[in-house]
Design a protein around this motif. Structure first.
Motif, short mmCIF file in Angstrom:
data_model
loop_
_atom_site.label_atom_id
_atom_site.label_comp_id
_atom_site.label_asym_id
_atom_site.label_seq_id
_atom_site.Cartn_x
_atom_site.Cartn_y
_atom_site.Cartn_z
N SER A 1 0.83 -1.20 0.00
CA SER A 1 0.00 0.00 0.00
C SER A 1 0.87 1.25 0.00
O SER A 1 1.98 1.25 0.52
N ASN B 1 -4.24 0.49 -2.18
CA ASN B 1 -4.03 -0.82 -1.57
C ASN B 1 -3.92 -1.90 -2.64
O ASN B 1 -4.31 -1.68 -3.79
N ASN C 1 -6.21 13.13 -1.01
CA ASN C 1 -5.40 11.96 -0.77
C ASN C 1 -5.86 10.79 -1.62
O ASN C 1 -7.04 10.68 -1.96
N GLN D 1 -5.49 6.74 -1.33
CA GLN D 1 -5.05 5.54 -0.63
C GLN D 1 -5.04 4.40 -1.63
O GLN D 1 -6.07 4.08 -2.22
N ARG E 1 0.11 5.77 0.21
CA ARG E 1 -0.86 6.86 0.32
C ARG E 1 -0.25 8.11 -0.28
O ARG E 1 0.79 8.59 0.18
N SER F 1 -0.55 12.14 -1.18
CA SER F 1 -1.20 13.36 -0.71
C SER F 1 -0.86 14.50 -1.65
O SER F 1 0.22 14.55 -2.22
#
Length: 115
Positions: free
Chosen positions: A17, A83, A79, A81, A19, A21
């Motif tokens: 994963s 996965n 953001n 995310q 993330r 931003s």
């Protein structure tokens, strides 16, 4: 003028994963849309996900169920995310902010997924 600064890219193994931003600064960007695009080597830039100021989202079919987009209007941030990353997710990811009158792009952040 609005500046978009991305962060959070990097190298990750398949299944991992990350993330991303994006922060908007300068003239405060309020309303409109914010989203993420990506461009892999030799391919066209494609939309990954976007979100309206009201929270309506659109996610590309290739990442649906794996990627989630969110937005903080008070902080002018968006953001992504990510996965269950796959090698085919490898690309430069760009943040974009736009209205009907103008659009702004970030400088891009590299995401590399190793198999």
């Amino acid at each position: 003028q609005v500046q978009l600064v991305e962060s959070g890219g990097g190298l990750v193994q398949a299944g991992g994963s990350l993330r991303l931003s994006c922060a908007a600064s300068g003239s405060i960007f309020s309303g409109g849309f914010m989203g993420w695009y990506r461009q892999a080597p030799g391919k066209q830039r494609e939309s990954v996900a976007w979100i309206s100021s009201g929270g309506f989202t659109s996610i590309a079919g290739s990442v649906k169920g794996r990627f989630t987009i969110s937005r903080d209007n008070a902080k002018n941030t968006v953001n992504l995310q990510m996965n269950s990353l796959k090698p085919e997710d490898t690309a430069v990811y760009y943040c974009k902010a736009w209205t009907a009158s103008y659009s702004y792009w970030g400088q891009g952040t590299q995401v590399t997924v190793s198999s």
